[in-house]
Scaffold this motif. Structure first.
Motif, PDB file in Angstrom:
ATOM      1  N   ASP A  35       0.808  -1.219   0.000  1.00 55.78           N
ATOM      2  CA  ASP A  35       0.000   0.000   0.000  1.00 55.78           C
ATOM      3  C   ASP A  35       0.842   1.269   0.000  1.00 55.78           C
ATOM      4  N   GLN A  36       2.173   1.129   0.109  1.00 54.00           N
ATOM      5  CA  GLN A  36       3.060   2.286   0.076  1.00 54.00           C
ATOM      6  C   GLN A  36       4.181   2.111  -0.945  1.00 54.00           C
ATOM      7  N   TRP A  37       3.983   1.224  -1.886  1.00 52.08           N
ATOM      8  CA  TRP A  37       5.032   0.821  -2.809  1.00 52.08           C
ATOM      9  C   TRP A  37       5.586   2.012  -3.590  1.00 52.08           C
ATOM     10  N   THR A  38       6.918   2.094  -3.730  1.00 54.67           N
ATOM     11  CA  THR A  38       7.540   3.219  -4.434  1.00 54.67           C
ATOM     12  C   THR A  38       8.540   2.797  -5.506  1.00 54.67           C
ATOM     13  N   SER A  39       8.683   1.519  -5.765  1.00 49.37           N
ATOM     14  CA  SER A  39       9.731   1.034  -6.659  1.00 49.37           C
ATOM     15  C   SER A  39       9.204   0.710  -8.055  1.00 49.37           C
ATOM     16  N   ARG A  40       9.929   1.196  -9.071  1.00 50.41           N
ATOM     17  CA  ARG A  40       9.613   0.871 -10.470  1.00 50.41           C
ATOM     18  C   ARG A  40      10.478  -0.283 -10.976  1.00 50.41           C
ATOM     19  N   SER A  41      11.053  -1.014 -10.095  1.00 50.03           N
ATOM     20  CA  SER A  41      11.936  -2.131 -10.427  1.00 50.03           C
ATOM     21  C   SER A  41      11.177  -3.275 -11.088  1.00 50.03           C
ATOM     22  N   LEU A  42      11.917  -4.316 -11.460  1.00 52.21           N
ATOM     23  CA  LEU A  42      11.294  -5.543 -11.965  1.00 52.21           C
ATOM     24  C   LEU A  42      10.268  -6.066 -10.983  1.00 52.21           C
ATOM     25  N   VAL A  43      10.608  -6.067  -9.705  1.00 50.31           N
ATOM     26  CA  VAL A  43       9.675  -6.561  -8.686  1.00 50.31           C
ATOM     27  C   VAL A  43       8.383  -5.748  -8.715  1.00 50.31           C
ATOM     28  N   GLY A  44       8.505  -4.423  -8.875  1.00 53.67           N
ATOM     29  CA  GLY A  44       7.321  -3.575  -8.947  1.00 53.67           C
ATOM     30  C   GLY A  44       6.471  -3.880 -10.168  1.00 53.67           C
ATOM     31  N   ILE A  45       7.101  -4.096 -11.311  1.00 57.21           N
ATOM     32  CA  ILE A  45       6.364  -4.438 -12.534  1.00 57.21           C
ATOM     33  C   ILE A  45       5.593  -5.745 -12.347  1.00 57.21           C
ATOM     34  N   VAL A  46       6.243  -6.738 -11.751  1.00 60.10           N
ATOM     35  CA  VAL A  46       5.581  -8.033 -11.528  1.00 60.10           C
ATOM     36  C   VAL A  46       4.403  -7.866 -10.577  1.00 60.10           C
ATOM     37  N   LYS A  47       4.581  -7.093  -9.528  1.00 61.31           N
ATOM     38  CA  LYS A  47       3.476  -6.845  -8.595  1.00 61.31           C
ATOM     39  C   LYS A  47       2.309  -6.149  -9.292  1.00 61.31           C
ATOM     40  N   ALA A  48       2.606  -5.209 -10.185  1.00 57.67           N
ATOM     41  CA  ALA A  48       1.553  -4.504 -10.912  1.00 57.67           C
ATOM     42  C   ALA A  48       0.820  -5.442 -11.864  1.00 57.67           C
ATOM     43  N   ILE A  49       1.552  -6.308 -12.539  1.00 59.04           N
ATOM     44  CA  ILE A  49       0.931  -7.299 -13.431  1.00 59.04           C
ATOM     45  C   ILE A  49      -0.037  -8.176 -12.656  1.00 59.04           C
ATOM     46  N   ARG A  50       0.354  -8.573 -11.468  1.00 55.68           N
ATOM     47  CA  ARG A  50      -0.481  -9.436 -10.629  1.00 55.68           C
ATOM     48  C   ARG A  50      -1.605  -8.683  -9.932  1.00 55.68           C
ATOM     49  N   GLY A  51      -1.579  -7.359  -9.991  1.00 61.06           N
ATOM     50  CA  GLY A  51      -2.605  -6.567  -9.330  1.00 61.06           C
ATOM     51  C   GLY A  51      -2.379  -6.383  -7.852  1.00 61.06           C
ATOM     52  N   ASP A  52      -1.147  -6.571  -7.403  1.00 64.31           N
ATOM     53  CA  ASP A  52      -0.842  -6.467  -5.972  1.00 64.31           C
ATOM     54  C   ASP A  52      -0.607  -5.032  -5.512  1.00 64.31           C
ATOM     55  N   ILE A  53      -0.286  -4.135  -6.454  1.00 59.31           N
ATOM     56  CA  ILE A  53      -0.037  -2.740  -6.096  1.00 59.31           C
ATOM     57  C   ILE A  53      -0.745  -1.822  -7.088  1.00 59.31           C
ATOM     58  N   SER A  54      -0.901  -0.569  -6.704  1.00 62.93           N
ATOM     59  CA  SER A  54      -1.458   0.440  -7.606  1.00 62.93           C
ATOM     60  C   SER A  54      -0.459   0.722  -8.721  1.00 62.93           C
ATOM     61  N   THR A  55      -0.979   1.059  -9.905  1.00 64.49           N
ATOM     62  CA  THR A  55      -0.093   1.386 -11.026  1.00 64.49           C
ATOM     63  C   THR A  55       0.319   2.856 -11.018  1.00 64.49           C
ATOM     64  N   ASP A  56      -0.118   3.619 -10.024  1.00 67.02           N
ATOM     65  CA  ASP A  56       0.185   5.055  -9.989  1.00 67.02           C
ATOM     66  C   ASP A  56       1.680   5.339  -9.974  1.00 67.02           C
ATOM     67  N   ILE A  57       2.453   4.450  -9.357  1.00 65.49           N
ATOM     68  CA  ILE A  57       3.891   4.665  -9.257  1.00 65.49           C
ATOM     69  C   ILE A  57       4.541   4.720 -10.635  1.00 65.49           C
ATOM     70  N   PHE A  58       3.866   4.175 -11.654  1.00 61.43           N
ATOM     71  CA  PHE A  58       4.415   4.133 -13.007  1.00 61.43           C
ATOM     72  C   PHE A  58       3.893   5.260 -13.893  1.00 61.43           C
ATOM     73  N   ASN A  59       3.142   6.197 -13.324  1.00 63.54           N
ATOM     74  CA  ASN A  59       2.627   7.322 -14.098  1.00 63.54           C
ATOM     75  C   ASN A  59       3.762   8.074 -14.793  1.00 63.54           C
ATOM     76  N   GLY A  60       3.511   8.466 -16.034  1.00 63.77           N
ATOM     77  CA  GLY A  60       4.523   9.190 -16.787  1.00 63.77           C
ATOM     78  C   GLY A  60       5.419   8.302 -17.611  1.00 63.77           C
ATOM     79  N   THR A  61       5.185   6.999 -17.577  1.00 63.51           N
ATOM     80  CA  THR A  61       5.967   6.053 -18.379  1.00 63.51           C
ATOM     81  C   THR A  61       5.045   5.314 -19.333  1.00 63.51           C
ATOM     82  N   ARG A  62       5.618   4.815 -20.422  1.00 55.57           N
ATOM     83  CA  ARG A  62       4.818   4.014 -21.352  1.00 55.57           C
ATOM     84  C   ARG A  62       4.358   2.723 -20.681  1.00 55.57           C
ATOM     85  N   ALA A  63       5.195   2.180 -19.809  1.00 55.41           N
ATOM     86  CA  ALA A  63       4.799   0.983 -19.070  1.00 55.41           C
ATOM     87  C   ALA A  63       3.558   1.262 -18.240  1.00 55.41           C
ATOM     88  N   GLY A  64       3.514   2.443 -17.620  1.00 50.41           N
ATOM     89  CA  GLY A  64       2.361   2.816 -16.816  1.00 50.41           C
ATOM     90  C   GLY A  64       1.090   2.901 -17.638  1.00 50.41           C
TER      91      GLY A  64
END
Length: 345
Positions: free
Chosen positions: A156-185
């Motif tokens: 609920d406080q995730w701040t990393s755009r790392s590989l781990v963050g991408i995997v968590k976002a794919i799985r729906g474990d974290i908000s995608t807001d941290i990736f705002n401003g990127t094509r990945a986001g």
């Protein structure tokens, strides 16, 4: 009096002897038993010895800030650290954000090697064209596989755009807001991609992990996401669970030459930023691929990029020229098509 003096001296010698034994035993415990260590020793192609830990049964996805001291100290800190070269991102209509009806679905994760050239000359696009695939490029330039020590790991406080963050976002474990401003986001937040139907996850990290002096591994926690090996293990195990029919390909970082300003300070075989050379990170990537049952693409050795061909294939010592990107995509697509042929037979 002489008798008591002899007794006291004898007692002191005994105490010192016991203390010496206990000290040696303590070192033995730190490094593990000889039998266990031998099982995990790998000799790299440069002649260096790596000790790889075996994974724990349950992945540890986070560690408390208080546990940061359990990470291994750097082996050596170079007098001059390499500067991370910057390369302007190019985006064109070839950068796919929704399905075009391709035969396969390929999802790319990585750093600027995949992220910067989002046009008809980029590795993800060229690979997908050769494989008749829908291409979703979730790479973000400047990122590592591992989370950095100052990044928050609670979901609920995730701040990393790392590989781990991408995997968590794919799985729906974290908000995608941290990736705002990127094509990945844009792709992650669009809701137009069903990542569970992915045929191939292509994962390429290691260059920035070296440049940021990311610890290679943690012997006390095989899934420590603050380490390169732990982050790769986390990604492969979680993606395999999320999309069990997908093939995962771990790509080694490509050969590179490093500079501090205009001064050459070493290449992927020689520059150690604290936890190994780029070649060592490549070796760890290969180790995790074999351990986790993933495919391994050796971009370091198999592309023929080295000190003699760097001028043709490397723009700034790190990023690939168009010729280098085409070389990479040709080899990667050939691997994918070979895997597909095996599946269909």
């Amino acid at each position: 009096m002489k008798k008591w003096r002899n007794i006291i001296v004898g007692g002191l010698i005994t105490a010192l002897f016991v203390f010496s034994l206990s000290g040696c035993a303590g070192k033995e415990t730190e490094s593990g038993s000889q039998e266990n260590a031998a099982d995990n020793v790998i000799i790299t192609e440069t002649g260096e010895t790596l000790v790889q830990e075996q994974p724990t049964e349950e992945p540890e996805t986070a560690a408390t800030p208080e546990a940061q001291s359990d990470l291994p100290a750097p082996d050596v800190v170079p007098e001059e650290m390499p500067q991370e070269p910057e390369q302007e991102q190019v985006v064109s209509e070839e950068d796919q954000t929704e399905s075009k009806g391709g035969h396969l679905q390929i999802v790319f994760m990585g750093d600027s090697i995949f992220d910067n050239s989002r046009d008809g000359t980029g590795i993800p696009y060229l690979t997908s064209e050769a494989c008749d695939a829908d291409c979703y490029n979730l790479a973000i330039g400047g990122t590592c596989a591992a989370i950095e020590l100052d990044e928050k790991y609670e979901s609920d406080q995730w701040t990393s755009r790392s590989l781990v963050g991408i995997v968590k976002a794919i799985r729906g474990d974290i908000s995608t807001d941290i990736f705002n401003g990127t094509r990945a986001g844009e792709i992650l937040s669009s809701g137009k991609v069903d990542f569970s139907k992915t045929d191939y996850f292509i994962i390429e990290y290691g260059m920035n992990d070296l440049l940021r002096a990311t610890p290679m591994s943690n012997s006390d926690n095989g899934y420590d996401i603050r380490t390169y090996v732990g982050a790769l293990r986390y990604a492969v195990s979680n993606l395999s669970e999320y999309a069990p029919d997908a093939t995962i390909i771990l790509c080694a970082p490509n050969y590179a030459m490093f500079y501090n300003g205009d001064k050459f300070i070493g290449d992927g075989n020689t520059l150690n930023t604290g936890y190994g050379t780029l070649f060592d990170y490549k070796g760890s990537c290969e180790y995790v691929a074999k351990e986790q049952g993933a495919e391994f693409f050796d971009a370091y050795l198999d592309l023929g990029i080295d000190g003699y061909t760097a001028e043709e294939y490397l723009e700034d010592g790190v990023h690939l020229t168009e010729a280098g990107r085409r070389l990479y995509a040709d080899a990667l697509s050939e691997m994918i098509l070979s895997i597909e042929e095996t599946k269909n037979n």
